[in-house]
Write a protein that holds these residues in place. Sequence first.
Motif: not given
Length: 148
Positions: A94-116
């Motif tokens: 759902e966050a990926a849809k809201l941001l207009g990016i892929s779920t893998s990109k969201v997982w990447g942001l989570l892994g980098e600590g940029r998105l809590p």
Amino acid sequence: MSTRRTGGRQPPSMQSPSADDQQQVVDATVARVVENIATNLRAMVPEHAIRRLIELEFRAAVRALPLQDSPPPRPDPQPSSAPAADRITYRVTEAAKLLGISTSKVWGLLGEGRLPARKMDGVTLIRRVDLEAFIDTLPAFRGGPQNG
């Protein structure tokens, strides 16, 4: 003490407020809330959190207004594949849809600590305020053609 006849009308204090009166109450409440929040919290709270507080105060003011006539009930909305913007948490998809990016990109942001995110019963949840804060950290786009 004399009593005055009002010709069958209620005294002003007993009448339901008009739409203009209601709007004035809402406007005054919003102005008061904005001033108080901006004055007291600007240095301590990120802008997106201030906006959320203002939104909550505004909704509370509107709910507190007495309604003269109830509007007709709205039909139930049809289910949508888009996540509701009024929720406080979203799953990764759902966050990926809201941001207009892929779920893998969201997982990447989570892994980098940029998105809590938070975990509950094995489900990864991302708070709306964290999504807004993440967006606020991104550089502003000035427009124009992109090279590449």
